[in-house]
Motif scaffolding. Structure first.
Motif, PDB file in Angstrom:
ATOM      1  N   GLU A  10     113.331 -65.774  77.652  1.00 11.69           N
ATOM      2  CA  GLU A  10     112.473 -66.908  77.966  1.00 11.69           C
ATOM      3  C   GLU A  10     112.561 -67.935  76.847  1.00 11.69           C
ATOM      4  O   GLU A  10     113.065 -67.656  75.755  1.00 11.69           O
ATOM      5  CB  GLU A  10     111.025 -66.445  78.137  1.00 11.69           C
ATOM      6  CG  GLU A  10     110.840 -65.497  79.307  1.00 11.69           C
ATOM      7  CD  GLU A  10     109.396 -65.115  79.503  1.00 11.69           C
ATOM      8  OE1 GLU A  10     108.619 -65.959  79.964  1.00 11.69           O
ATOM      9  OE2 GLU A  10     109.050 -63.964  79.180  1.00 11.69           O
ATOM     10  N   ARG A  11     112.082 -69.122  77.131  1.00 10.76           N
ATOM     11  CA  ARG A  11     112.230 -70.225  76.175  1.00 10.76           C
ATOM     12  C   ARG A  11     110.947 -71.041  76.149  1.00 10.76           C
ATOM     13  O   ARG A  11     110.353 -71.323  77.196  1.00 10.76           O
ATOM     14  CB  ARG A  11     113.403 -71.106  76.619  1.00 10.76           C
ATOM     15  CG  ARG A  11     113.628 -72.377  75.823  1.00 10.76           C
ATOM     16  CD  ARG A  11     114.934 -73.031  76.295  1.00 10.76           C
ATOM     17  NE  ARG A  11     115.121 -74.353  75.759  1.00 10.76           N
ATOM     18  CZ  ARG A  11     114.803 -75.487  76.391  1.00 10.76           C
ATOM     19  NH1 ARG A  11     114.273 -75.419  77.597  1.00 10.76           N
ATOM     20  NH2 ARG A  11     115.008 -76.649  75.833  1.00 10.76           N
TER      21      ARG A  11
ATOM     22  N   GLY B 245     105.960 -69.496  85.823  1.00  5.44           N
ATOM     23  CA  GLY B 245     106.628 -69.630  84.526  1.00  5.44           C
ATOM     24  C   GLY B 245     105.716 -69.459  83.333  1.00  5.44           C
ATOM     25  O   GLY B 245     106.130 -69.716  82.192  1.00  5.44           O
ATOM     26  N   ALA B 246     104.484 -69.017  83.561  1.00  2.00           N
ATOM     27  CA  ALA B 246     103.523 -68.867  82.461  1.00  2.00           C
ATOM     28  C   ALA B 246     103.988 -67.827  81.453  1.00  2.00           C
ATOM     29  O   ALA B 246     104.645 -66.843  81.804  1.00  2.00           O
ATOM     30  CB  ALA B 246     102.153 -68.490  83.014  1.00  2.00           C
ATOM     31  N   SER B 247     103.623 -68.058  80.200  1.00  7.86           N
ATOM     32  CA  SER B 247     103.967 -67.148  79.104  1.00  7.86           C
ATOM     33  C   SER B 247     102.755 -67.050  78.179  1.00  7.86           C
ATOM     34  O   SER B 247     101.797 -67.816  78.324  1.00  7.86           O
ATOM     35  CB  SER B 247     105.172 -67.686  78.321  1.00  7.86           C
ATOM     36  OG  SER B 247     104.785 -68.820  77.554  1.00  7.86           O
TER      37      SER B 247
ATOM     38  N   PRO C  85     106.385 -76.126  80.373  1.00  5.15           N
ATOM     39  CA  PRO C  85     107.261 -74.962  80.556  1.00  5.15           C
ATOM     40  C   PRO C  85     106.829 -74.030  81.677  1.00  5.15           C
ATOM     41  O   PRO C  85     107.657 -73.352  82.286  1.00  5.15           O
ATOM     42  CB  PRO C  85     107.173 -74.248  79.200  1.00  5.15           C
ATOM     43  CG  PRO C  85     105.808 -74.580  78.698  1.00  5.15           C
ATOM     44  CD  PRO C  85     105.493 -75.962  79.208  1.00  5.15           C
ATOM     45  N   ALA C  86     105.527 -73.956  81.957  1.00  8.95           N
ATOM     46  CA  ALA C  86     105.027 -72.957  82.905  1.00  8.95           C
ATOM     47  C   ALA C  86     105.200 -73.385  84.351  1.00  8.95           C
ATOM     48  O   ALA C  86     105.429 -72.554  85.236  1.00  8.95           O
ATOM     49  CB  ALA C  86     103.548 -72.669  82.635  1.00  8.95           C
TER      50      ALA C  86
END
Length: 363
Positions: free
Chosen positions: A2-3, A188-190, A237-238
């Protein structure tokens, strides 16, 4: 793998506009709208550009069109600036992003240093790789997503929000809340985006009513500006979700303010997504952080109470939209929402029947 990328540099707090002094003596294009161009606020920005040759592109309108961006890109290529300053709400920032990028095909010079200066607490566009553009012929809003659109610097000066009308504060503030809630449960949550989304949501939930009712400068408006920026950092990003996919589709056809559409949609989308166990758990966590019962139902109800306190409509027809227009646009809006860049990151898959059901809850 992931980035998670951190850009642009964020300047905030007292005298944040002094970040523009790095452009001293250069050719600078300011992208804004006619209202701000005629206000004293633009003079404040120009005061931080000593010795600069300044040109102002002040033709930006709400929901910038593809034709407007093309016009702006030609203007930029002809002026050949060393710096670009986007000044205003989401529309000037999105227009400037697209102008800078699309002018690359018209002018082979070095990319200008690009600063975004928001005058509303809403879109978070100053820190995202998103630009929402409108195809006026088809009545469709397109989210353009590319890291090349990211500004080099985001300048957060809360004093620029002092004159925002209460209705604008309400609309843009509900957009902040929706950005944070959708980013929190997006596919895309981190852990990084979650931390930003949690802080953005709780800041916005706790300060939006005061920002709406307090004239002039206030601590609440400063916190809303920070919440807007944090939410942008989270959803960049998410990803976003069904609320934004439908808001883009409806806004392009019915011309209701984007934040107002999200205020209508978010409670319905929360209840729809709560059928997904992972989303339901995260909504419950978000509710607890706001001092509510720890479940999605409590979160949706709290958003509805906040919408009522801000005197925002609870139905599309209350926004001045004719019921026949909604029904006539149903199939086109459904197709546009499903094709929207925000739909795939919704935690619960969207089918045409789901979109139609959500839309019918708004009339």
């Amino acid at each position: 793998m992931e980035r998670f990328q951190l850009k642009p540099t964020v300047y905030f707090g007292p005298d944040a506009l002094s970040a523009l002094e790095g452009l001293a003596g250069r050719r600078v294009l300011i992208v804004t709208d006619a209202f701000l161009a005629g206000s004293g606020l633009l003079d404040r920005v120009r005061a931080y550009l000593p010795g600069c040759t300044v040109e102002v592109f002040d033709r930006v309108e709400p929901d910038p069109s593809l034709a407007l961006v093309a016009q702006g890109a030609r203007c930029l290529a002809a002026f050949r600036p060393e710096g670009v300053v986007a000044f205003g709400g989401g529309s000037p920032m999105d227009c400037a992003k697209a102008m800078v990028e699309f002018s690359r095909s018209l002018w082979a010079g070095p990319r200008p240093q690009f600063y975004a200066v928001p005058t509303t607490a809403g879109t978070g566009s100053e820190v995202t790789s998103f630009a929402v553009l409108t195809d006026t012929e088809r009545g469709v809003k397109y989210p353009v997503v590319d890291d090349a659109l990211l500004p080099d610097g985001a300048i957060l000066d809360a004093s620029l929000l002092a004159g925002a009308p209460p209705a604008v504060t309400a609309d843009t503030g509900m957009d902040v809340l929706t950005h944070a809630a959708e980013a929190y449960v997006a596919k895309g949550a981190s852990p990084f985006s979650d931390a930003l989304a949690e802080k953005a949501f709780t800041l916005a939930y706790g300060n939006l009513k005061e920002a709406h009712t307090t004239p002039g400068e206030s601590r609440a408006k400063e916190r809303m500006l920070l919440a807007s920026c944090l939410a942008g950092m989270a959803f960049n990003p998410a990803g976003l979700g069904a609320s934004h996919a439908l808001a883009h589709a409806l806004g392009g056809r019915l011309h209701v303010p984007h934040g107002r559409l999200n205020a209508l949609l978010l409670p319905h989308v929360v209840r729809f997504n709560a059928a997904d166990p992972g989303a339901a758990e995260k909504y419950g966590r978000l509710a607890k952080l706001c001092g509510l019962a720890g479940n999605a139902r409590a979160l949706a109800a709290a958003v509805e109470r906040l919408r009522l306190a801000l005197k925002l409509p609870d139905k599309l027809t209350a926004c001045g939209v004719d019921l026949a227009a909604v029904e006539g646009a149903l199939e086109d809006v459904t197709a546009s929402a499903l094709a929207d860049r925000c739909a795939p990151s919704n935690p619960r898959p969207l089918a045409a029947a789901d979109v139609r059901a959500l839309l019918k809850e708004l009339v």
